[in-house]
Design a protein around this motif. Structure first.
Motif, PDB file in Angstrom:
ATOM      1  N   HIS A   8       0.785  -1.048  -0.166  1.00 27.95           N
ATOM      2  CA  HIS A   8      -0.148   0.165   0.078  1.00 27.95           C
ATOM      3  C   HIS A   8       0.905   1.320  -0.169  1.00 27.95           C
ATOM      4  CE1 HIS A   8      -3.857   1.917   0.734  1.00 27.95           C
ATOM      5  NE2 HIS A   8      -3.278   2.807   1.433  1.00 27.95           N
ATOM      6  N   ARG A   9       0.771   2.137  -0.970  1.00 29.12           N
ATOM      7  CA  ARG A   9       1.489   3.282  -1.054  1.00 29.12           C
ATOM      8  C   ARG A   9       0.966   4.511  -0.254  1.00 29.12           C
ATOM      9  NH1 ARG A   9       0.835   2.929  -7.390  1.00 29.12           N
ATOM     10  NH2 ARG A   9      -1.065   2.743  -6.567  1.00 29.12           N
ATOM     11  N   VAL A  10       1.555   5.144   0.795  1.00 31.91           N
ATOM     12  CA  VAL A  10       1.221   6.420   1.215  1.00 31.91           C
ATOM     13  C   VAL A  10       2.143   7.395   1.056  1.00 31.91           C
ATOM     14  CG1 VAL A  10       0.739   7.279   3.596  1.00 31.91           C
ATOM     15  CG2 VAL A  10       0.308   4.732   3.307  1.00 31.91           C
ATOM     16  N   VAL A  11       1.645   8.442   0.433  1.00 34.91           N
ATOM     17  CA  VAL A  11       2.612   9.638   0.315  1.00 34.91           C
ATOM     18  C   VAL A  11       1.940  10.808   0.971  1.00 34.91           C
ATOM     19  CG1 VAL A  11       3.048  11.386  -1.545  1.00 34.91           C
ATOM     20  CG2 VAL A  11       2.827   8.708  -2.165  1.00 34.91           C
ATOM     21  N   VAL A  12       3.135  11.502   1.690  1.00 38.27           N
ATOM     22  CA  VAL A  12       2.876  12.487   2.805  1.00 38.27           C
ATOM     23  C   VAL A  12       3.461  13.664   1.946  1.00 38.27           C
ATOM     24  CG1 VAL A  12       3.029  13.409   5.030  1.00 38.27           C
ATOM     25  CG2 VAL A  12       2.898  10.847   4.696  1.00 38.27           C
ATOM     26  N   LEU A  13       2.519  14.823   1.983  1.00 37.48           N
ATOM     27  CA  LEU A  13       3.113  15.967   1.395  1.00 37.48           C
ATOM     28  C   LEU A  13       3.366  16.872   2.374  1.00 37.48           C
ATOM     29  CD1 LEU A  13       0.330  16.229  -1.701  1.00 37.48           C
ATOM     30  CD2 LEU A  13       2.619  14.891  -1.775  1.00 37.48           C
ATOM     31  N   GLY A  14       4.899  17.531   2.382  1.00 38.47           N
ATOM     32  CA  GLY A  14       5.139  18.486   3.569  1.00 38.47           C
ATOM     33  C   GLY A  14       5.585  17.801   4.640  1.00 38.47           C
ATOM     34  N   ALA A  15       6.804  18.205   4.909  1.00 39.59           N
ATOM     35  CA  ALA A  15       7.278  17.790   6.045  1.00 39.59           C
ATOM     36  C   ALA A  15       7.624  18.863   7.181  1.00 39.59           C
ATOM     37  CB  ALA A  15       8.764  17.178   5.800  1.00 39.59           C
ATOM     38  N   GLY A  16       6.604  19.499   7.599  1.00 37.15           N
ATOM     39  CA  GLY A  16       6.630  20.472   8.782  1.00 37.15           C
ATOM     40  C   GLY A  16       6.238  19.526   9.916  1.00 37.15           C
ATOM     41  N   SER A  36       4.541   1.273   1.588  1.00 34.53           N
ATOM     42  CA  SER A  36       5.747   2.193   1.447  1.00 34.53           C
ATOM     43  C   SER A  36       5.218   3.722   1.817  1.00 34.53           C
ATOM     44  CB  SER A  36       5.967   2.059  -0.031  1.00 34.53           C
ATOM     45  OG  SER A  36       4.971   2.670  -0.789  1.00 34.53           O
ATOM     46  N   ILE A  37       6.115   4.276   2.504  1.00 31.61           N
ATOM     47  CA  ILE A  37       5.836   5.660   3.245  1.00 31.61           C
ATOM     48  C   ILE A  37       6.859   6.477   2.455  1.00 31.61           C
ATOM     49  CG2 ILE A  37       5.437   7.230   5.040  1.00 31.61           C
ATOM     50  CD1 ILE A  37       4.858   4.631   6.680  1.00 31.61           C
ATOM     51  N   THR A  38       5.990   7.460   1.686  1.00 32.45           N
ATOM     52  CA  THR A  38       7.142   8.475   0.979  1.00 32.45           C
ATOM     53  C   THR A  38       6.719   9.932   1.486  1.00 32.45           C
ATOM     54  OG1 THR A  38       7.100   7.100  -1.236  1.00 32.45           O
ATOM     55  CG2 THR A  38       7.775   9.430  -1.616  1.00 32.45           C
ATOM     56  N   LEU A  39       7.608  10.692   1.849  1.00 30.62           N
ATOM     57  CA  LEU A  39       7.630  11.879   2.512  1.00 30.62           C
ATOM     58  C   LEU A  39       8.281  12.981   1.471  1.00 30.62           C
ATOM     59  CD1 LEU A  39       6.763  13.850   4.684  1.00 30.62           C
ATOM     60  CD2 LEU A  39       9.068  13.547   5.876  1.00 30.62           C
ATOM     61  N   VAL A  40       7.400  13.837   0.886  1.00 27.95           N
ATOM     62  CA  VAL A  40       7.722  14.786  -0.155  1.00 27.95           C
ATOM     63  C   VAL A  40       8.091  16.256   0.430  1.00 27.95           C
ATOM     64  CG1 VAL A  40       7.248  15.951  -2.295  1.00 27.95           C
ATOM     65  CG2 VAL A  40       6.385  13.508  -1.984  1.00 27.95           C
ATOM     66  N   ASN A  41       9.092  16.699   0.301  1.00 29.39           N
ATOM     67  CA  ASN A  41       9.418  18.010   0.762  1.00 29.39           C
ATOM     68  C   ASN A  41      10.643  18.771   0.167  1.00 29.39           C
ATOM     69  OD1 ASN A  41       8.833  19.776   3.400  1.00 29.39           O
ATOM     70  ND2 ASN A  41      11.080  19.386   3.653  1.00 29.39           N
ATOM     71  N   ALA A  42      10.502  20.086   0.039  1.00 32.45           N
ATOM     72  CA  ALA A  42      11.488  20.893  -0.928  1.00 32.45           C
ATOM     73  C   ALA A  42      12.732  20.911  -0.167  1.00 32.45           C
ATOM     74  CB  ALA A  42      10.983  21.929  -1.036  1.00 32.45           C
ATOM     75  N   GLU A  43      13.032  20.763   1.095  1.00 35.90           N
ATOM     76  CA  GLU A  43      14.183  20.831   1.756  1.00 35.90           C
ATOM     77  C   GLU A  43      14.549  19.247   2.512  1.00 35.90           C
ATOM     78  OE1 GLU A  43      14.702  24.746   3.720  1.00 35.90           O
ATOM     79  OE2 GLU A  43      12.762  24.582   3.769  1.00 35.90           O
ATOM     80  N   PRO A  44      15.853  19.319   2.707  1.00 34.72           N
ATOM     81  CA  PRO A  44      16.422  17.789   3.342  1.00 34.72           C
ATOM     82  C   PRO A  44      16.358  17.896   4.739  1.00 34.72           C
ATOM     83  CG  PRO A  44      18.024  19.084   2.756  1.00 34.72           C
ATOM     84  CD  PRO A  44      17.030  19.965   2.200  1.00 34.72           C
ATOM     85  N   ASP A  45      16.001  19.034   5.439  1.00 33.86           N
ATOM     86  CA  ASP A  45      16.113  18.957   6.880  1.00 33.86           C
ATOM     87  C   ASP A  45      14.835  19.803   7.426  1.00 33.86           C
ATOM     88  OD1 ASP A  45      16.690  21.304   5.835  1.00 33.86           O
ATOM     89  OD2 ASP A  45      18.111  21.900   7.566  1.00 33.86           O
ATOM     90  N   PHE A  46      14.425  19.468   8.612  1.00 36.37           N
ATOM     91  CA  PHE A  46      13.485  19.967   9.293  1.00 36.37           C
ATOM     92  C   PHE A  46      13.532  21.236   9.682  1.00 36.37           C
ATOM     93  CE2 PHE A  46      11.021  20.519  13.335  1.00 36.37           C
ATOM     94  CZ  PHE A  46       9.695  20.463  12.689  1.00 36.37           C
ATOM     95  N   VAL A  47      12.679  22.176   9.387  1.00 37.85           N
ATOM     96  CA  VAL A  47      12.576  23.554   9.786  1.00 37.85           C
ATOM     97  C   VAL A  47      11.823  23.615  10.893  1.00 37.85           C
ATOM     98  CG1 VAL A  47      11.985  25.748   9.097  1.00 37.85           C
ATOM     99  CG2 VAL A  47      12.879  24.256   7.308  1.00 37.85           C
ATOM    100  N   GLU A  48      12.403  24.514  12.144  1.00 35.84           N
ATOM    101  CA  GLU A  48      11.445  24.476  13.420  1.00 35.84           C
ATOM    102  C   GLU A  48      10.846  25.979  13.103  1.00 35.84           C
ATOM    103  OE1 GLU A  48      13.083  23.341  17.363  1.00 35.84           O
ATOM    104  OE2 GLU A  48      15.127  23.727  16.260  1.00 35.84           O
ATOM    105  N   ARG A  49       9.594  25.875  12.540  1.00 38.02           N
ATOM    106  CA  ARG A  49       8.850  27.283  12.215  1.00 38.02           C
ATOM    107  C   ARG A  49       8.651  28.012  13.562  1.00 38.02           C
ATOM    108  NH1 ARG A  49       3.293  27.454   8.709  1.00 38.02           N
ATOM    109  NH2 ARG A  49       3.545  29.376   8.123  1.00 38.02           N
ATOM    110  N   VAL A  50       8.579  27.616  14.484  1.00 38.65           N
ATOM    111  CA  VAL A  50       8.254  28.507  15.751  1.00 38.65           C
ATOM    112  C   VAL A  50       9.326  29.276  16.242  1.00 38.65           C
ATOM    113  CG1 VAL A  50       6.278  26.755  16.749  1.00 38.65           C
ATOM    114  CG2 VAL A  50       8.725  26.503  17.254  1.00 38.65           C
ATOM    115  N   ARG A  51      10.585  29.112  15.485  1.00 29.90           N
ATOM    116  CA  ARG A  51      11.823  29.758  16.036  1.00 29.90           C
ATOM    117  C   ARG A  51      12.336  30.618  14.688  1.00 29.90           C
ATOM    118  NH1 ARG A  51      14.542  27.542  20.289  1.00 29.90           N
ATOM    119  NH2 ARG A  51      13.984  25.402  21.153  1.00 29.90           N
ATOM    120  N   MET A  52      11.283  31.080  13.651  1.00 32.37           N
ATOM    121  CA  MET A  52      11.548  31.562  12.753  1.00 32.37           C
ATOM    122  C   MET A  52      12.212  33.177  12.931  1.00 32.37           C
ATOM    123  SD  MET A  52      12.259  29.757   9.916  1.00 32.37           S
ATOM    124  CE  MET A  52      12.809  28.692  11.206  1.00 32.37           C
TER     125      MET A  52
END
Length: 401
Positions: A8-16, A36-52
Motif C-alpha cells: 500500500h502506497r502512502v504519500v505524505v506531502l510536506g514535512a513540517g 511504502s511511506i514517501t515523504l515529499v518535501n522541498a528541503e532535506p532537513d526539518f525547519v522549526e517554524r516556531v523559531r523563525m
C-alpha cells in the motif's frame, strides 16, 4: 496462509511539524513489507517554524536533517516541490532538480501547511518581509544585519507571531527603533495579568505600539496607515497565514479559506483516500459555535496523530481511535529572557491564570524543544506494535478497478 497483498502506497506531502510527525508515526505502526511511506518535501532537513523570529535576528538554529530523523524507519524522503495534484487519478506531480515527475498513491496525507498572508494590501509583497518560512527569515536576517543604528523597523500584526518578532528583535538589536502596529489593542485577547505583563515587556524594550491602527499600503521606507505614515526601513508582515493554493485547484472539497474539509479522523469528506492535517485542514474545534482550530503547531500535531492512527486502523482492521483536539495554553516568547504562558479554555479563550517572566521563558523553550523532539519521536517514546495490513484494509479508500 495469509493472503498476499500489494504494498500500500502512502504519500505524505510536506514535512513540517504535522507531515513529518504523521509519516514517522505511520512507519512505527505499520509493517514495512506491507506499506511504502514517501515523504515529499522541498528541503532535506526539518525547519522549526516556531523559531523563525530567532533565525531572523541572527540566532543560530540546530540543524535537523531528515536522513538522521528517519533513519531505520522505512520513511523515504523525496526532495522536490509539489506542483500538481490529481486526486481523481491519485497522482502527485513533484518537481525536483531533474524536472517534474508523477508519484502515485493509494493514500495521500496532505500537509503542505501555510505561508504568509499579505491580505491584499498594496506594496506588501514587494516591500515587506515575512517569517512564515526559513527562506523569508534568512532574507530578513540579511536585511536587518545591514541596518544602521537608529533605523526604524515596523512589525505589522499584533498576534502571537508579531509579538514574538517585535520583542526578539528589540532585545537582540536595542540600537534599532522597533514599533508594532496592531489592528486592535495590544494583547487584548489575553487575561488582564497577561496583557499587563506584555505591555510591561514592550515598555522595557522601548517598543512603540500603534494600537487600533490598520495598514493600507507598504512602501520601501514607510507604511501608510489609517492614522498616517509610519517610517520603516524594514517592514515585517505578520498578519496571519494563508494555506497553499494547490488544494483549491483540485476537486477536493475545501472551505472559504482553501483548507480541505475533513471529518473527525482528518479524512477528506469528498475523497476517502485523502487526509489533510495541520494548517491545510478545516477542523472543527471544541466548544460551542463549531469554531475551526487556529493555524498553529498546537492545533496541527494532534491532527497528525489522529490521521496517522486512523490510517493505520483502517489498513489493519482495528478500532478507529479518537483524539480530542483542545487547547491548554498559548506559549509566547518575549525575547530570550521573558515569556508569557496564557492559560486558556479548551476552545482557546483566555482564563485568569497566566505564567510570566523568566520561568515562562523557560517553559516556552521547553515547549519548542519538545515539539522538535516529538517530530523525531512521534509516538512520544511509548512502545508500539507494527501491525500487518489486511487485504480488506489495503482496499479502503481505493476505487475499484
Amino acid at each position: 496462509m495469509r493472503q498476499t497483498i500489494q504494498q500500500h502506497r502512502v504519500v505524505v506531502l510536506g514535512a513540517g511539524y504535522t507531515g513529518a510527525t504523521a509519516a514517522g508515526r505511520l512507519a512505527r505502526r505499520l509493517r514495512g513489507e506491507d506499506v511504502s511511506i514517501t515523504l515529499v518535501n522541498a528541503e532535506p532537513d526539518f525547519v522549526e517554524r516556531v523559531r523563525m523570529h530567532q533565525l531572523a535576528v541572527g540566532q543560530p538554529l540546530r540543524p535537523r536533517p531528515f536522513d538522521e530523523m528517519f533513519a531505520g524507519t522505512g520513511v523515504e524522503l523525496r526532495l522536490g516541490r509539489v506542483t500538481g495534484i490529481d486526486v481523481d487519478r491519485r497522482t502527485v506531480t513533484v518537481t525536483g532538480t531533474d524536472g517534474p515527475s508523477d508519484l502515485e498513491y493509494d493514500t495521500l496525507v496532505y500537509a503542505l501547511g501555510s505561508a504568509w498572508n499579505t491580505q491584499g494590501v498594496p506594496g506588501t509583497a514587494e516591500h515587506a518581509h515575512e517569517i512564515a518560512g526559513r527562506d523569508g527569515a534568512l532574507r530578513l536576517r540579511d536585511r536587518l544585519a545591514a541596518l544602521a543604528p537608529g533605523s526604524p523597523v515596523t512589525v505589522v500584526g499584533g498576534g502571537l507571531t508579531g509579538v514574538e518578532a517585535a520583542t526578539e528583535l528589540a532585545e537582540t538589536r536595542p540600537d534599532l527603533d522597533v514599533s508594532l502596529i496592531a489592528r486592535t489593542g495590544l494583547g487584548d485577547w489575553l487575561s488582564p495579568k497577561g496583557a499587563r505583563h506584555l505591555q510591561k515587556v514592550f515598555s522595557n524594550l522601548r517598543i512603540t505600539t500603534h494600537e487600533h491602527t490598520t495598514v493600507t499600503a507598504v512602501h520601501a521606507d514607510r507604511v501608510t496607515t489609517t492614522e498616517g505614515d509610519i517610517p520603516a526601513a524594514v517592514t515585517i508582515w505578520t498578519t496571519g497565514f494563508a494555506v497553499h493554493p494547490i488544494a483549491r485547484a483540485t476537486t477536493l472539497e475545501t472551505g472559504d479559506t482553501g483548507q480541505i474539509t475533513v471529518d473527525a479522523t482528518m479524512r477528506s469528506v469528498s475523497h476517502p483516500d485523502v487526509y489533510a492535517i495541520g494548517d491545510a485542514a478545516l477542523v472543527t474545534g471544541p466548544g460551542p459555535g463549531d469554531k475551526p482550530l487556529r493555524m498553529s503547531c498546537a492545533s496541527g500535531v494532534p491532527t497528525a496523530w489522529q490521521a496517522a492512527d486512523a490510517i493505520a486502523a483502517r489498513l489493519t482492521g482495528t478500532k478507529l481511535p479518537t483524539i480530542s483536539a483542545r487547547y491548554f495554553n498559548q506559549c509566547i516568547s518575549l525575547g530570550r529572557k521573558e515569556g508569557l504562558i496564557q492559560y486558556v479554555t479548551a476552545d482557546d479563550r483566555s482564563v485568569n491564570a497566566a505564567l510570566t517572566g523568566r520561568l515562562a521563558a523557560l517553559y516556552k523553550e521547553l515547549v519548542c524543544k519538545g515539539a522538535a523532539w516529538g517530530v523525531a519521536n512521534p509516538t512520544i517514546g511509548l512502545p508500539v506494535r507494527r501491525r500487518r495490513v489486511t487485504a480488506e484494509g489495503a482496499r479502503v479508500g481505493v476505487p475499484a478497478a
